[in-house]
Design an enzyme around this catalytic site. Structure first.
Site, PDB file in Angstrom:
ATOM      1  N   CYS A  35       0.904  -1.223   0.179  1.00  0.00           N
ATOM      2  CA  CYS A  35       0.140  -0.184  -0.116  1.00  0.00           C
ATOM      3  C   CYS A  35       0.776   1.305  -0.086  1.00  0.00           C
ATOM      4  CB  CYS A  35      -1.033   0.065   1.221  1.00  0.00           C
ATOM      5  SG  CYS A  35       0.078   0.193   2.647  1.00  0.00           S
ATOM      6  N   ALA A  53       3.116   1.608   2.860  1.00  0.00           N
ATOM      7  CA  ALA A  53       4.308   0.804   3.159  1.00  0.00           C
ATOM      8  C   ALA A  53       5.464   1.538   2.267  1.00  0.00           C
ATOM      9  CB  ALA A  53       3.864  -0.438   2.399  1.00  0.00           C
ATOM     10  N   ARG A 105      11.926  -4.726   7.020  1.00  0.00           N
ATOM     11  CA  ARG A 105      12.463  -4.523   5.834  1.00  0.00           C
ATOM     12  C   ARG A 105      14.231  -4.463   5.910  1.00  0.00           C
ATOM     13  NH1 ARG A 105      13.134   0.182   3.515  1.00  0.00           N
ATOM     14  NH2 ARG A 105      13.521   0.336   1.129  1.00  0.00           N
ATOM     15  N   HIS A 129       6.130   6.231  -2.438  1.00  0.00           N
ATOM     16  CA  HIS A 129       7.430   6.857  -2.767  1.00  0.00           C
ATOM     17  C   HIS A 129       7.308   8.225  -3.033  1.00  0.00           C
ATOM     18  CE1 HIS A 129       8.224   2.578  -4.316  1.00  0.00           C
ATOM     19  NE2 HIS A 129       8.490   2.509  -3.023  1.00  0.00           N
TER      20      HIS A 129
HETATM   21 FE1  CFM Z   1      13.427   0.307  -4.890  1.00  0.00          FE
HETATM   22 FE2  CFM Z   1      12.752  -2.212  -5.119  1.00  0.00          FE
HETATM   23 FE3  CFM Z   1      11.193  -0.586  -3.635  1.00  0.00          FE
HETATM   24 FE4  CFM Z   1      13.742  -1.109  -2.926  1.00  0.00          FE
HETATM   25 FE5  CFM Z   1      12.801  -3.153  -1.383  1.00  0.00          FE
HETATM   26 FE6  CFM Z   1      11.655  -3.927  -3.585  1.00  0.00          FE
HETATM   27 FE7  CFM Z   1      10.078  -2.166  -2.077  1.00  0.00          FE
HETATM   28 MO1  CFM Z   1      10.613  -4.740  -1.139  1.00  0.00          MO
HETATM   29  S1  CFM Z   1      14.757  -1.459  -4.711  1.00  0.00           S
HETATM   30  S2  CFM Z   1      12.849   0.764  -2.840  1.00  0.00           S
HETATM   31  S3  CFM Z   1      14.389  -1.997  -1.122  1.00  0.00           S
HETATM   32  S4  CFM Z   1      11.461  -0.510  -5.718  1.00  0.00           S
HETATM   33  S5  CFM Z   1      12.849  -4.838  -2.351  1.00  0.00           S
HETATM   34  S6  CFM Z   1      12.296  -4.233  -5.742  1.00  0.00           S
HETATM   35  S7  CFM Z   1       9.660  -4.022  -3.292  1.00  0.00           S
HETATM   36  S8  CFM Z   1      10.867  -2.713  -0.163  1.00  0.00           S
HETATM   37  S9  CFM Z   1       9.423  -0.483  -2.675  1.00  0.00           S
END
Ligand code: CFM
Length: 541
Positions: free
Chosen positions: A53, A56, A87, A188
């Site tokens: 989500c 997250a 994480r 993000h």
């Molecule tokens: Fe970038 Fe990722 Fe992500 Fe990531 Fe992660 Fe991920 Fe994620 Mo899990 S590199 S920041 S440290 S997009 S592994 S492939 S899914 S937490 S949002």
């Protein structure tokens, strides 16, 4: 491969078939460019997706790793509890942040109860901030909202503003309610916007040393960021900030004082890279420190940016030394890994990055996909102007920044190059660009967006990979089918996997996963002899 997909689609009702077909692309030599893939759109209700989500993405991914800020989950206790420490983004004390100023390993939540939902949670939140300041004296506080907060309408912005005035430290509000987007990707963007508007540019202490760089979009999972810092320092760089893995609030304030931004995870941080380019003129370079060859290539491209013979010499020395050191061990693991086929389904960048490390081991990825990436992560940034915005993407404001009157400098000035030298450099090194995953895939390989439980099972049955790189939920689908799976988000207690030392750790873990005898003891369901259905329930009494 085409028939594999056709068989997969036939199980779907027509509308689902129409939708899912757009999320799957087979690489074909006949295509000059990547065919358009649908991404960052809603998952079909009822389909088992692996996405997370917006909370997250904002709290869990970008914000919480900032070690010297306290991050409050404003919401019911579960959201905070289940995102606590999972994480594995590591942090340690350093020259800017003493041990007693590190809070990222703790969990803070307002623990909203029914009366708070009915009468509002803002007073409880304000009280909690006062308690936190009295008990911990943090340098700053983040408030991250979860779904119910948006539904009841608590004004976290007003609470944050009043608390900032009351306590004289920055209290930031992130309206990252889980439902704000189609996945964590929205979170993000919310985190990037808030940090860009409120934190970056507030400092004025440039780290002493040559070639000052930031590593953006590196979260130090299992210590990945530390391995990258080790290598970068060896080459002669001054690392200003690894953001946000092991990052401090103090360092983020100084982000704009670096000469170059490196972008490791494009998906989660491209907004800040782009906004800093607009506001300050800082050039950015997409790098990949996962894989030996990929690390070498990234280091060489970086060295070119600064046009400093000493830096280039030191870079080549580090590459030669480190490669020679790890090669004998890698060769041993290659004997086990060579020729093995893998699937890779991770969030928004690892399914691409790890293809390089697997290639180093003689393995190939035949199916790869992201949970929540956008079209540019598959097809390359040149498609960004053609991406249509929809109601979901319009939910997150685009900040339209202007060049900062005092601090803006041209890209060439950051790198101490003349305008002509900078133009020549841009022809050699892809500054401010990311080509996406597609160019690295081979003819016949499949790219699949938001792969669901059913599709994963069918692809395993049809293509029988030797190994699957995936997440904490879907790895059990593979394992129950007798296919080893490696969890690529938190690495299941392992890591680091980045850089040279990471390559050895990864090769070791993959070789062990491939050779463990457990997989031979599992009979996949399609090879099981059907027991006649007696109508009796097993275990019932
Ligand atoms: Fe970038 Fe990722 Fe992500 Fe990531 Fe992660 Fe991920 Fe994620 Mo899990 S590199 S920041 S440290 S997009 S592994 S492939 S899914 S937490 S949002």
């Amino acid at each position: 491969m085409d028939t594999t997909l056709e068989e997969l689609y036939t199980q779907y009702p027509d509308t689902v078939k129409k939708n899912r077909k757009k999320h799957i692309v087979i690489k074909s030599e006949a295509d000059v460019a990547c065919p358009q893939i649908e991404a960052n759109t809603r998952t079909i209700p009822g389909i088992i997706s692996q996405r997370g989500c917006a909370y997250a993405g904002c709290k869990g991914v970008v914000v919480a790793p900032i070690k010297d800020m306290i991050t409050i989950t404003h919401g019911p206790v579960g959201c905070g509890y289940y995102s606590w420490g999972t994480r594995r983004n590591k942090a340690r004390a350093d020259s800017t942040t003493p041990k007693d100023k590190i809070y990222s390993q703790l969990c803070f939540t307002t623990d909203m109860q029914e009366p708070d939902i009915v009468f509002g949670g803002d007073k409880k939140l304000a009280r909690m901030i006062d308690e936190i300041v009295a008990a911990f004296h943090p340098r700053g506080i983040n408030i991250c909202s979860t779904c119910p907060i948006g539904l009841i309408g608590d004004d976290i912005g007003a609470v944050a503003k009043a608390a900032t005035e009351r306590h004289g430290i920055q209290v930031l509000a992130y309206a990252c309610e889980g439902y704000k987007g189609v996945s964590q990707s929205a979170g993000h963007h919310i985190a990037n916007n808030t940090i860009m508007q409120n934190v970056i540019g507030k400092g004025n202490e440039r780290k002493p040393g040559k070639h000052v760089i930031n590593v953006l979009g590196e979260y130090n999972i299992g210590g990945d960021g530390w391995e990258q810092e080790r290598i970068l320092k060896d080459c002669g760089y001054t690392v200003n900030c690894v953001m946000t893995g092991d990052a401090s609030y103090e360092d983020i304030k100084n982000l704009h004082l670096a000469d170059l931004n490196l972008v490791q995870c494009h998906r989660s941080i491209n907004y800040i890279a782009e906004m800093m380019e607009t506001k300050y003129g800082t050039p950015w370079l997409k790098v990949n420190f996962v894989g030996v060859e990929a690390t070498n290539e990234s280091l060489r491209q970086m060295a070119k940016c600064f046009s400093d013979p000493e830096l280039e010499k030191q870079t080549e020395e580090v590459i030669a030394r480190e490669t020679a050191r790890i090669e004998p061990a890698l060769e041993q693991f290659r004997k086990i890994c060579r020729g093995k086929k893998a699937f890779a389904f991770v969030g928004g960048s690892r399914s691409h990055h790890y293809q390089h490390l697997l290639k180093d081991l003689g393995m190939e990825v035949v199916v790869a996909g992201y949970e929540f990436a956008h079209r540019d992560d598959y097809e390359g940034r040149q498609v960004i102007p053609t991406i249509k915005s929809d109601a979901d993407s319009k939910n997150i404001p685009e900040l339209h920044l202007k060049a900062d009157e005092k601090l803006y400098r041209e890209g060439n000035e950051y790198l101490n190059l003349s305008k002509e030298q900078f133009e020549a450099l841009k022809k050699e090194v892809p500054l401010n660009y990311y080509e996406g995953m597609y160019p690295d895939m081979k003819n016949g390989d499949i790219m699949i967006d938001d792969c669901n439980h059913y599709e994963l099972e069918e692809l395993i049955k049809k293509l029988r990979p030797d190994l699957i790189f995936t997440g904490v939920r879907d790895k059990y689908i593979a394992e129950k089918m007798g296919i080893p799976a490696k969890q690529m988000h938190s690495y299941d207690y392992a890591g680091p996997y980045a850089g040279y030392n990471g390559a050895i750790n990864f090769a070791n873990d993959v070789a062990h996963t491939l050779t463990t005898p457990a997989w031979k003891m599992i009979v996949p369901p399609w090879e099981r002899i059907e027991e006649p259905d007696t109508g009796k329930q097993e275990g019932a009494n």
